[in-house]
Design a protein around this motif. Structure first.
Motif, PDB file in Angstrom:
ATOM      1  N   ASP A  26       0.851  -1.191   0.000  1.00 29.13           N
ATOM      2  CA  ASP A  26       0.000   0.000   0.000  1.00 29.13           C
ATOM      3  C   ASP A  26       0.887   1.241   0.000  1.00 29.13           C
ATOM      4  N   ALA A  27       1.589   1.438  -1.115  1.00 34.42           N
ATOM      5  CA  ALA A  27       2.575   2.514  -1.176  1.00 34.42           C
ATOM      6  C   ALA A  27       2.845   2.890  -2.623  1.00 34.42           C
ATOM      7  N   LEU A  28       3.306   4.114  -2.801  1.00 33.52           N
ATOM      8  CA  LEU A  28       3.732   4.651  -4.090  1.00 33.52           C
ATOM      9  C   LEU A  28       5.168   5.127  -3.958  1.00 33.52           C
ATOM     10  N   PHE A  29       5.874   5.207  -5.078  1.00 35.45           N
ATOM     11  CA  PHE A  29       7.211   5.809  -5.002  1.00 35.45           C
ATOM     12  C   PHE A  29       7.549   6.536  -6.286  1.00 35.45           C
ATOM     13  N   TYR A 138       1.696 -11.934 -16.969  1.00 28.57           N
ATOM     14  CA  TYR A 138       1.260 -10.858 -17.855  1.00 28.57           C
ATOM     15  C   TYR A 138       0.710  -9.684 -17.056  1.00 28.57           C
ATOM     16  N   ILE A 139       0.857  -8.492 -17.624  1.00 27.52           N
ATOM     17  CA  ILE A 139       0.302  -7.282 -17.034  1.00 27.52           C
ATOM     18  C   ILE A 139      -1.165  -7.162 -17.443  1.00 27.52           C
ATOM     19  N   SER A 140      -2.014  -6.925 -16.461  1.00 27.83           N
ATOM     20  CA  SER A 140      -3.435  -6.690 -16.740  1.00 27.83           C
ATOM     21  C   SER A 140      -3.649  -5.192 -16.893  1.00 27.83           C
ATOM     22  N   PRO A 141      -3.979  -4.726 -18.099  1.00 27.18           N
ATOM     23  CA  PRO A 141      -4.090  -3.279 -18.333  1.00 27.18           C
ATOM     24  C   PRO A 141      -5.202  -2.645 -17.506  1.00 27.18           C
ATOM     25  N   SER A 142      -4.847  -1.603 -16.778  1.00 25.37           N
ATOM     26  CA  SER A 142      -5.822  -0.846 -15.996  1.00 25.37           C
ATOM     27  C   SER A 142      -5.155   0.433 -15.548  1.00 25.37           C
ATOM     28  N   LEU A 143      -5.914   1.303 -14.929  1.00 26.66           N
ATOM     29  CA  LEU A 143      -5.346   2.529 -14.398  1.00 26.66           C
ATOM     30  C   LEU A 143      -4.288   2.220 -13.342  1.00 26.66           C
ATOM     31  N   LEU A 144      -4.495   1.167 -12.552  1.00 27.47           N
ATOM     32  CA  LEU A 144      -3.529   0.808 -11.506  1.00 27.47           C
ATOM     33  C   LEU A 144      -2.188   0.391 -12.092  1.00 27.47           C
ATOM     34  N   SER A 145      -2.204  -0.269 -13.250  1.00 30.12           N
ATOM     35  CA  SER A 145      -0.939  -0.740 -13.827  1.00 30.12           C
ATOM     36  C   SER A 145      -0.068   0.412 -14.326  1.00 30.12           C
ATOM     37  N   THR A 146      -0.653   1.602 -14.487  1.00 32.00           N
ATOM     38  CA  THR A 146       0.122   2.759 -14.935  1.00 32.00           C
ATOM     39  C   THR A 146       0.802   3.493 -13.784  1.00 32.00           C
ATOM     40  N   LEU A 147       0.471   3.109 -12.539  1.00 30.87           N
ATOM     41  CA  LEU A 147       1.013   3.789 -11.361  1.00 30.87           C
ATOM     42  C   LEU A 147       2.310   3.150 -10.906  1.00 30.87           C
ATOM     43  N   LYS A 148       3.152   3.952 -10.256  1.00 30.11           N
ATOM     44  CA  LYS A 148       4.427   3.457  -9.730  1.00 30.11           C
ATOM     45  C   LYS A 148       4.209   3.050  -8.265  1.00 30.11           C
ATOM     46  N   THR A 149       3.640   1.860  -8.090  1.00 27.61           N
ATOM     47  CA  THR A 149       3.337   1.368  -6.739  1.00 27.61           C
ATOM     48  C   THR A 149       4.387   0.370  -6.286  1.00 27.61           C
ATOM     49  N   ASN A 150       4.271  -0.064  -5.029  1.00 29.57           N
ATOM     50  CA  ASN A 150       5.180  -1.078  -4.491  1.00 29.57           C
ATOM     51  C   ASN A 150       4.851  -2.489  -4.960  1.00 29.57           C
ATOM     52  N   ASN A 151       3.779  -2.658  -5.718  1.00 30.71           N
ATOM     53  CA  ASN A 151       3.400  -3.982  -6.215  1.00 30.71           C
ATOM     54  C   ASN A 151       4.196  -4.300  -7.478  1.00 30.71           C
ATOM     55  N   LYS A 152       5.441  -4.731  -7.305  1.00 33.38           N
ATOM     56  CA  LYS A 152       6.350  -4.946  -8.424  1.00 33.38           C
ATOM     57  C   LYS A 152       6.881  -6.380  -8.466  1.00 33.38           C
ATOM     58  N   VAL A 153       6.083  -7.345  -8.012  1.00 34.11           N
ATOM     59  CA  VAL A 153       6.577  -8.723  -7.963  1.00 34.11           C
ATOM     60  C   VAL A 153       6.830  -9.264  -9.365  1.00 34.11           C
ATOM     61  N   LEU A 154       6.044  -8.867 -10.365  1.00 37.81           N
ATOM     62  CA  LEU A 154       6.304  -9.307 -11.733  1.00 37.81           C
ATOM     63  C   LEU A 154       7.684  -8.835 -12.188  1.00 37.81           C
ATOM     64  N   ASN A 155       8.026  -7.593 -11.851  1.00 36.53           N
ATOM     65  CA  ASN A 155       9.329  -7.050 -12.233  1.00 36.53           C
ATOM     66  C   ASN A 155      10.467  -7.774 -11.513  1.00 36.53           C
ATOM     67  N   VAL A 156      10.222  -8.169 -10.269  1.00 31.28           N
ATOM     68  CA  VAL A 156      11.236  -8.887  -9.501  1.00 31.28           C
ATOM     69  C   VAL A 156      11.492 -10.268 -10.120  1.00 31.28           C
ATOM     70  N   VAL A 157      10.416 -11.026 -10.341  1.00 27.33           N
ATOM     71  CA  VAL A 157      10.559 -12.370 -10.913  1.00 27.33           C
ATOM     72  C   VAL A 157      11.140 -12.283 -12.329  1.00 27.33           C
TER      73      VAL A 157
END
Length: 280
Positions: A26-29, A138-157
């Motif tokens: 629950d964070a942005l950066f 895969y990335i699910s296109p939505s407004l949330l996917s355009t934000l720079k949030t802490n939910n970056k597990v796809l990028n990590v893997v």
């Protein structure tokens, strides 16, 4: 030294297991490049952050204006002796503790961290830079996917996958199997005098450097900038592919599978980008 809610302190005394950024993402950066105390493209970073906070229904404090946050970032640079150098700033905003999925408050805290950077200007590296598609998730296109949030597990893997396969990066796909972005930046594909990048509706990050490059490219008469879906088949037909982010500026791709690429357009754009940076 870090800056936690305006207090400069040791970086081992802030987070605990109840931190919502840690517990729920629950964070942005914002990742910001600074050059000798100057915050590059700061206005764009600030307004993206404010828009993202509104989308996540975070309470924006009345004093959270551009001048306040700029001062806090500069205080952090000074505490880390980075006012006379280039630095990477990470400004994290997280909702305050309390609750499970449903928060008890929408009030926020902020954390600022600073690390030194080697290069003052954006430069093009001629080192090999090989990429491939990351197709495990895969990335699910939505407004949330355009934000720079802490939910970056796809990028990590995806980054682990790239390392395991001796790749420098991977390109991600959305659920429609279109190329969206790289693991650490937006993607631009050059074919002739056309430069294409994925639209936000395909789910890519609303990148600050993406915005700068779109403005630069649109001002060059010999190029046509198109925001449109990119198919994987287009990659091997391209003359050039490059990745953009705030810290690197432009990173040319040298190889995708069996296809190798030039970096002439990248070298031309990086010069114009550095001029824009100085004028910012």
């Amino acid at each position: 030294m870090i800056n936690f809610n305006g207090t400069i302190q040791d970086n081992n005394t802030v987070l605990n297991s109840n931190n919502r950024g840690f517990a729920y993402g629950d964070a942005l950066f914002e990742t910001i490049k600074t050059s000798y105390g100057k915050l590059l493209f700061w206005e764009d970073h600030y307004f993206r952050l404010m828009a993202s906070m509104r989308i996540l229904r975070m309470e924006i404090p009345m004093h959270f204006n551009m001048e306040f946050l700029e001062t806090e970032i500069k205080n952090t640079l000074e505490a880390n002796h980075l006012t006379d150098a280039s630095a990477r700033i990470k400004l994290t905003i997280f909702r305050n503790e309390g609750g499970l999925y449903l928060p008890e408050t929408n009030n926020i805290s902020f954390l600022i961290d600073a690390k030194p950077l080697k290069d003052d200007f954006y430069i093009i590296s001629d080192d090999d830079y090989e990429v491939d598609l990351f197709k495990d998730f895969y990335i699910s296109p939505s407004l949330l996917s355009t934000l720079k949030t802490n939910n970056k597990v796809l990028n990590v893997v995806g980054s682990i996958y790239a390392k395991e396969n001796n790749l420098q990066n991977c390109l991600t796909l959305n659920t429609n199997k279109n190329v969206v972005e790289a693991l650490n930046g937006n993607v631009f594909v050059v074919k002739g005098n056309t430069i294409k990048t994925a639209p936000l509706t395909d789910g890519c990050l609303k990148g600050i450097m993406r915005k700068q490059l779109i403005e630069v490219i649109k001002a060059i008469p010999e190029y046509e900038l198109i925001e449109a879906s990119i198919s994987a088949f287009e990659l091997q037909k391209a003359d050039e592919i490059f990745i953009s982010n705030t810290i690197t500026g432009i990173q040319p791709v040298s190889k995708y599978r069996k296809k190798t690429f030039t970096n002439n357009v990248s070298k031309s754009l990086i010069q114009k980008l550095n001029v824009k940076m100085r004028l910012n």
